[in-house]
Write an enzyme that holds these catalytic residues in place. Structure first.
Site: not given
Ligand code: GCO
Length: 476
Positions: A167, A375
Site C-alpha cells: 500500500e 487483503e
Molecule cells: C487498520 C487497517 C490495516 C490495514 C493493513 C494495510 O485497521 O489498521 O485496516 O490493518 O488493512 O495494514 O495493509
C-alpha cells in the site's frame, strides 16, 4: 453452469504485518522503526496504543501456525521487519532477526502453507528517517534494494510469492498529506517527491529480483477500491474519473508501464508539485514490471465534483467513534460523497462486494496482469462468550459475499492466484488500537497483564475451513 470453479491450486490464505502482530519491539537486536517512534506522539493512535507487545506473534508463531494448519490454510502472508534484519537500515545484518523468519517460514512449510512474504509494510528503520528522511532521499533506493537482496538470496528456495511495497499509496498519502502516519508531514510537494522515490525503490527491487533469476513471483500490494460517481451528472462522472487517475492510476500505471498518467502529470506540473525526474528514472521504472497485481480491497469510493476552492485532504478519525468522518477531496478534482445504496461497517467503511468484482475487472482490462488478493476483510467489534466462542456471523457474511464476487470475476475471465483475508489473528489496527478486530482467531488482550494473550477460534475460522476444504464450492 452459472459460475466457473476456483482454480485447483487457488491460494486460500490470510495475512498480517510485522508491526501489527509481532511485538518484541526491541528483542534480539531489533532496531527502532518509524512506527515504534510515531505512536509515542499523543493523539496519533486510539488511546495511545502501541505495538510493543501487539499479539506477541514473535513468541507464539508456532501456536499461530498450528492454528493455520488445523484450519487447512494454503497461504500465509506476513511482512518482514526491515529493522530486525538491518537494525539501523544500512549497516550490519542481524543474524538473530533472520533466524526468526527462518523459523517462521520453516514452520509454515512443515504444514504445506505457502509463505507470501511482504518486504515492506510501513516500518522503515527510524535510523534512516533520522539520517536522510527515509523515503525522501534517493539513498533509500539502494538501501532498500540491499535489504531485499539479503532476503531474496536467503529464501529463494522456500518462497514463491513476494510482495514488494505494501500500500504505497496509503503510507505516502497518510504520511505526507495527512500526518496520520510517520513521518507526520502535511506537504503535497514532499508527498509527490517521496512517492516518486518509493516507486523507484519498488522498481529497483523487482529489477534485482529478475537479475538474480529468482524462481518466485513478485508484485506490489495496492490499496484499490473503484470509484463511483454520486450520480449521472457529467461533472460528477468527471470527478469519478479524476479520482481514479489520482488515487489509482498514479500508482498502478507506474508499476505496470513505468509512466505517470498524463492527467496527473500535467496537473502536477501546473501546480508546481511535480517530482524531479532524473535521467534513468523512466528506464528503471519500466524495468520494474510486476508479475501480478496484489490487491488490497476494502471498499469503494463515491465522489462528486469539488470546486476549485472546495474541500481538501480532511482528517482521520482516531477517536473510535462512528460517524465523525468528514468529506475530503482535492480541490477542482473530486470530493467524497455518501453513497445511499451501501451499508457501513462499525468504522464507517462501505461494505461493497460488487466493488471487488469491479476492481478486479478494471485491473484486468487496464493492465492484463494476474491478481493476487493480498487483503480483504472486516474490522469489527467482537464479543468473546463465556464458553470461549465468538459468533462473528457478520464477518462470515462479509467474507462469503466477497468470495462470491471473486468467483464472478473469475467467471468474467479475470486470472486470480489467490485470496488472503485480512487478518489471520486479531492484531493492532495502526490507528484504531486493538478494539477493531479482523481475525479468524480472537486474541484476548484483557489478559495482557499476565501476558496471556490467549487465542480463540471464531465462527469464521470454521467457516473458512470448510471453504478451503471444498475449494470454494461450499460457501454457506
Ligand atoms: C487498520 C487497517 C490495516 C490495514 C493493513 C494495510 O485497521 O489498521 O485496516 O490493518 O488493512 O495494514 O495493509
Amino acid at each position: 453452469k452459472e459460475h466457473d470453479a476456483f482454480p485447483k491450486d487457488f491460494l486460500w490464505g490470510s495475512a498480517s504485518a510485522a508491526y501489527q502482530v509481532e511485538g518484541a519491539m526491541s528483542e534480539d537486536g531489533k532496531g527502532e522503526s518509524v512506527w515504534d517512534r510515531f505512536v509515542k506522539i499523543p493523539g496519533k493512535t486510539f488511546k495511545g496504543t502501541t505495538g510493543e507487545v501487539a499479539v506477541d506473534h514473535y513468541h507464539r508463531y508456532k501456536e499461530d501456525v498450528r492454528l493455520m494448519a488445523e484450519q487447512g490454510l494454503k497461504a500465509y502472508r506476513f511482512s518482514i521487519a526491515w529493522s530486525r534484519i538491518i537494525p539501523d537500515g544500512d549497516g550490519e545484518v542481524n543474524e538473530k532477526g533472520l533466524e526468526f523468519y527462518d523459523n517462521l517460514i520453516d514452520e509454515l512449510l512443515k504444514y504445506d502453507i505457502e509463505p507470501v512474504v511482504t518486504l515492506y509494510h510501513w516500518d522503515i528503520p527510524q535510523a534512516l528517517q533520522d539520517k536522510y528522511q527515509g523515503w525522501e532521499s534517493r539513498q533509500v533506493i539502494e538501501d532498500f534494494t540491499r535489504y531485499a537482496e539479503i532476503l531474496f538470496k536467503r529464501y529463494n528456495d522456500k518462497v514463491n510469492y513476494w510482495v514488494s511495497l505494501n500500500e504505497q499509496n496509503i503510507f505516502i498519502m497518510l504520511g505526507y498529506r495527512m500526518a496520520a502516519h510517520p513521518p507526520n508531514v502535511t506537504d503535497e510537494k514532499r508527498m509527490y517527491a517521496a512517492n516518486h522515490i518509493a516507486h523507484l525503490a519498488n522498481a529497483s527491487v523487482i529489477k534485482r529480483f529478475r537479475e538474480l533469476g529468482m524462481k518466485g513471483k513478485i508484485g506490489p500490494s495496492f490499496a484499490y477500491g473503484p470509484t463511483y460517481a454520486l450520480d449521472s451528472h457529467p461533472l460528477n462522472q468527471l470527478a469519478a474519473e479524476n479520482n481514479e487517475e489520482f488515487n489509482a492510476h498514479l500508482w498502478m500505471d507506474i508499476y505496470v508501464r513505468g509512466e505517470y498518467p498524463s492527467v496527473v502529470w500535467k496537473y502536477l506540473e501546473r501546480h508546481d508539485l511535480a517530482p524531479e525526474i532524473k535521467p534513468g528514472d523512466t528506464e528503471l521504472l519500466k524495468a520494474g514490471k510486476p508479475d501480478f497485481m496484489g490487491l488490497n480491497y476494502y471498499q469503494t469510493a463515491t465522489v462528486e465534483a469539488n470546486p476549485l476552492d472546495g474541500v481538501g485532504a480532511g482528517k482521520i478519525n482516531t477517536t473510535g467513534k462512528k460517524g465523525t468522518s468528514e468529506a475530503s477531496g482535492l480541490p477542482g478534482l473530486y470530493k467524497s460523497a455518501k453513497n445511499p445504496f451501501i451499508e457501513k461497517t462499525d468504522w464507517d467503511w462501505d461494505i461493497d462486494p460488487t466493488g471487488l468484482r469491479v476492481a478486479m475487472r478494471r485491473i484486468n482490462s487496464r493492465y492484463q496482469l494476474p491478481i493476487l488478493i493480498t487483503e480483504n476483510g472486516l474490522g469489527a467489534y467482537d464479543d468473546l462468550e463465556e464458553d470461549g466462542s465468538i459468533h462473528d456471523d457478520y464477518r462470515i457474511d462479509f467474507l462469503r459475499n466477497h468470495v462470491k464476487a471473486i468467483q464472478e470475476a473469475i467467471t468474467d475471465g479475470v486470472e486470480v492466484l489467490g485470496y488472503c483475508t485480512w487478518s489471520y489473528t486479531d492484531l493492532l489496527s495502526w490507528m484504531n488500537g486493538y478494539q477493531k478486530r479482523y481475525g479468524f482467531v480472537y486474541v484476548d488482550r484483557e489478559e495482557l497483564d499476565e501476558k496471556e494473550l490467549k487465542r480463540y477460534k471464531k465462527d469464521s475460522y470454521f467457516w473458512y475451513k470448510k471453504v478451503i476444504e471444498t475449494n470454494g464450492q461450499e460457501l454457506d
